[in-house]
Scaffold this motif. Structure first.
Motif, short mmCIF file in Angstrom:
data_model
loop_
_atom_site.label_atom_id
_atom_site.label_comp_id
_atom_site.label_asym_id
_atom_site.label_seq_id
_atom_site.Cartn_x
_atom_site.Cartn_y
_atom_site.Cartn_z
N PRO A 123 0.79 -1.24 0.00
CA PRO A 123 0.00 0.00 0.00
C PRO A 123 0.81 1.28 0.00
O PRO A 123 0.35 2.31 -0.49
CB PRO A 123 -0.83 -0.12 1.28
CG PRO A 123 -0.96 -1.59 1.51
CD PRO A 123 0.36 -2.15 1.07
N ASP A 124 2.05 1.24 0.53
CA ASP A 124 2.83 2.47 0.62
C ASP A 124 3.55 2.84 -0.67
O ASP A 124 4.28 3.83 -0.72
CB ASP A 124 3.85 2.37 1.77
CG ASP A 124 4.86 1.24 1.59
OD1 ASP A 124 4.77 0.50 0.58
OD2 ASP A 124 5.73 1.08 2.47
N GLN A 125 3.36 2.06 -1.73
CA GLN A 125 4.09 2.30 -2.98
C GLN A 125 3.41 3.28 -3.92
O GLN A 125 4.01 3.73 -4.89
CB GLN A 125 4.33 0.98 -3.71
CG GLN A 125 5.28 0.05 -2.95
CD GLN A 125 5.41 -1.31 -3.61
OE1 GLN A 125 4.46 -1.82 -4.21
NE2 GLN A 125 6.58 -1.90 -3.50
N GLY A 126 2.14 3.60 -3.67
CA GLY A 126 1.45 4.56 -4.52
C GLY A 126 0.11 4.05 -5.00
O GLY A 126 -0.39 3.02 -4.53
N GLU A 127 -0.46 4.78 -5.96
CA GLU A 127 -1.80 4.47 -6.45
C GLU A 127 -1.83 3.16 -7.25
O GLU A 127 -0.91 2.85 -8.01
CB GLU A 127 -2.31 5.59 -7.36
CG GLU A 127 -2.79 6.83 -6.64
CD GLU A 127 -3.38 7.81 -7.61
OE1 GLU A 127 -4.60 8.11 -7.51
OE2 GLU A 127 -2.65 8.30 -8.49
N VAL A 128 -2.95 2.46 -7.09
CA VAL A 128 -3.22 1.27 -7.89
C VAL A 128 -4.39 1.58 -8.80
O VAL A 128 -5.44 2.06 -8.35
CB VAL A 128 -3.54 0.05 -7.01
CG1 VAL A 128 -3.87 -1.17 -7.87
CG2 VAL A 128 -2.36 -0.26 -6.09
N LEU A 129 -4.22 1.31 -10.09
CA LEU A 129 -5.24 1.60 -11.09
C LEU A 129 -6.13 0.38 -11.30
O LEU A 129 -5.64 -0.75 -11.37
CB LEU A 129 -4.56 1.98 -12.41
CG LEU A 129 -5.46 2.50 -13.53
CD1 LEU A 129 -5.97 3.90 -13.20
CD2 LEU A 129 -4.69 2.52 -14.85
N VAL A 130 -7.43 0.60 -11.43
CA VAL A 130 -8.37 -0.46 -11.80
C VAL A 130 -9.14 0.03 -13.02
O VAL A 130 -9.84 1.04 -12.95
CB VAL A 130 -9.35 -0.79 -10.65
CG1 VAL A 130 -10.36 -1.85 -11.11
CG2 VAL A 130 -8.60 -1.27 -9.42
N THR A 131 -9.00 -0.66 -14.14
CA THR A 131 -9.73 -0.29 -15.35
C THR A 131 -11.02 -1.09 -15.43
O THR A 131 -11.14 -2.16 -14.84
CB THR A 131 -8.89 -0.52 -16.61
OG1 THR A 131 -8.73 -1.92 -16.84
CG2 THR A 131 -7.52 0.13 -16.49
N GLY A 132 -12.01 -0.55 -16.16
CA GLY A 132 -13.31 -1.21 -16.19
C GLY A 132 -13.88 -1.32 -14.80
O GLY A 132 -14.51 -2.31 -14.43
N THR A 160 -13.42 4.64 -15.53
CA THR A 160 -14.77 4.32 -16.01
C THR A 160 -15.14 5.25 -17.15
O THR A 160 -14.71 6.40 -17.19
CB THR A 160 -15.81 4.43 -14.88
OG1 THR A 160 -17.10 4.09 -15.39
CG2 THR A 160 -15.85 5.84 -14.30
N GLY A 161 -15.94 4.73 -18.07
CA GLY A 161 -16.47 5.54 -19.15
C GLY A 161 -17.88 6.04 -18.86
O GLY A 161 -18.51 6.66 -19.72
N ARG A 162 -18.38 5.75 -17.66
CA ARG A 162 -19.74 6.14 -17.29
C ARG A 162 -19.68 7.11 -16.11
O ARG A 162 -19.54 6.70 -14.96
CB ARG A 162 -20.56 4.90 -16.93
CG ARG A 162 -20.80 3.96 -18.11
CD ARG A 162 -21.59 2.73 -17.69
NE ARG A 162 -20.73 1.70 -17.10
CZ ARG A 162 -21.19 0.58 -16.54
NH1 ARG A 162 -22.50 0.38 -16.45
NH2 ARG A 162 -20.36 -0.31 -16.05
N PRO A 163 -19.78 8.41 -16.38
CA PRO A 163 -19.67 9.40 -15.30
C PRO A 163 -20.68 9.18 -14.18
O PRO A 163 -20.39 9.52 -13.02
CB PRO A 163 -19.93 10.73 -16.02
CG PRO A 163 -19.61 10.47 -17.45
CD PRO A 163 -19.97 9.03 -17.70
N GLU A 164 -21.83 8.59 -14.50
CA GLU A 164 -22.86 8.39 -13.48
C GLU A 164 -22.45 7.36 -12.43
O GLU A 164 -23.11 7.23 -11.39
CB GLU A 164 -24.18 7.97 -14.14
CG GLU A 164 -24.18 6.58 -14.77
CD GLU A 164 -23.64 6.55 -16.19
OE1 GLU A 164 -23.81 5.52 -16.87
OE2 GLU A 164 -23.05 7.56 -16.65
N ALA A 214 -11.73 8.16 -21.35
CA ALA A 214 -11.16 8.85 -22.51
C ALA A 214 -9.69 9.22 -22.30
O ALA A 214 -8.93 9.32 -23.27
CB ALA A 214 -11.97 10.10 -22.84
N GLU A 215 -9.27 9.41 -21.06
CA GLU A 215 -7.88 9.79 -20.79
C GLU A 215 -6.90 8.68 -21.10
O GLU A 215 -5.69 8.94 -21.27
CB GLU A 215 -7.73 10.24 -19.33
CG GLU A 215 -8.43 11.54 -19.00
CD GLU A 215 -8.11 12.05 -17.61
OE1 GLU A 215 -7.15 11.52 -17.00
OE2 GLU A 215 -8.80 12.97 -17.15
#
Length: 324
Positions: A142-151, A175-179, A196-197
């Motif tokens: 956990p102390d190494q930084g952000e973990v990305l989760v796609t979808g 996520t592609g769904r802002p809601e 989109a990023e």
């Protein structure tokens, strides 16, 4: 599932005699199944090449109670869960009130986990936990930084966000769904990344180092982009291909940053690994978060839900009550 006169598969409810069940040492009274992307493929008109013979019972997951067993490992009354082993594809699956399978395909349900909760987890959550375990085994902390989760708003991503957040990781959810932003923040996401990023590759094989780890359910151009943003010696656990099976990237992240790309195969995991993953799920998945991502539907709704998940229109997890 049956084949019509035109060769296309058609889903319908039907009553079958126990004698129609396939061979297997253990008969399970199924209580719940669930809806995964692969279920949607199996229930499509073509079966997507996954289903070879009809009639067929889909449902790649199920949880229930042992009704009869020819194997000493299981006795009537035992609560069990099944994921993988091509059940629901090559072998009749969980969209029925009974299933008959090989004993080695089953896992005893951990204490404190109900059959409904097990299917709220299902293959999606099981895959998420395998991914978390693989990242940890390759040094993620956990102390190494952000973990990305796609979808992140899908089934695998939702469970991954909840597990990682409980374990103390700072989670960035794509996520592609802002809601779905509120939903993902409630699961524990610290940051929301618009799809989109990351949706397109860039000419440079390496970008600024951002992510300490990643669970990727998308594949395709997004995975290629993410690989170029990983920190030195970081790992990506690849669990899906919603964005395509091609990988239009470069080997440079592997060679210059030592990035690891870890393939997660949830279908043919050995028994000991399955038991370990389910024990971790019972311990490390916050059940209040699990409830927030689940809705229950009757068996009759499974075909429509299968079509919806293929379109990306299903948020979180759908549990199928086969007795409703």
């Amino acid at each position: 599932m049956e084949q019509g006169a035109d060769g296309a598969a058609v889903a319908r409810l039907a009553e079958l005699d126990d004698a129609a069940l396939p061979a297997g040492a253990v008969t399970v009274a199924v209580e719940y199944s669930t809806v995964n992307y692969k279920d949607g493929l199996c229930m499509s008109a073509s079966g997507s090449g996954l289903v070879r013979r009809y009639p067929h019972v889909p449902g790649i997951d199920f949880a229930g109670v042992v009704e009869a067993s020819e194997d000493a490992r299981y006795r009537p009354g035992d609560r069990v869960v099944l994921t993988g082993w091509r059940v629901g594809e090559a072998h009749w699956g969980g969209y029925a009130t009974k299933a008959r399978v090989k004993a080695e395909w089953l896992v005893p349900l951990p204490a404190g986990l109900s059959t409904k909760q097990a299917m709220a987890v299902g293959t999606a959550g099981f895959t998420s936990m395998l991914a978390v375990m693989a990242l940890e085994e390759h040094g993620l902390r956990p102390d190494q930084g952000e973990v990305l989760v796609t979808g992140a708003a899908g089934g695998v991503g939702s469970v991954a966000v909840a597990i990682l957040a409980k374990l103390g990781y700072s989670v960035a959810a794509v996520t592609g769904r802002p809601e779905t932003e509120g939903y993902l923040r409630d699961l524990g996401a610290a940051r929301i990344i618009p799809r989109a990023e990351l949706a397109e590759t860039v000419p440079r094989p390496l970008e600024t180092e951002i992510w300490a780890g990643c669970i990727d359910a998308v594949g395709g151009a997004m995975l290629a982009r993410v690989l170029g943003q990983m920190k030195m010696d970081a790992s990506v656990a690849a669990v899906g291909l919603a964005g395509g099976s091609a990988l239009p990237g470069s080997v440079v992240p592997f060679l210059l940053r030592g990035v690891n790309l870890l393939g997660i195969n949830s279908v043919f995991q050995p028994y000991a690994r399955r038991v370990a993953a389910w024990e971790r799920i019972a311990r490390d998945l916050p059940m209040d978060k699990l409830e927030a991502m689940v809705r229950v539907a009757p068996l009759a709704e499974a075909p429509a839900l299968g079509a919806a998940i293929l379109k990306g229109d299903v948020q979180g997890r759908v549990v199928i009550d086969v007795n409703a």
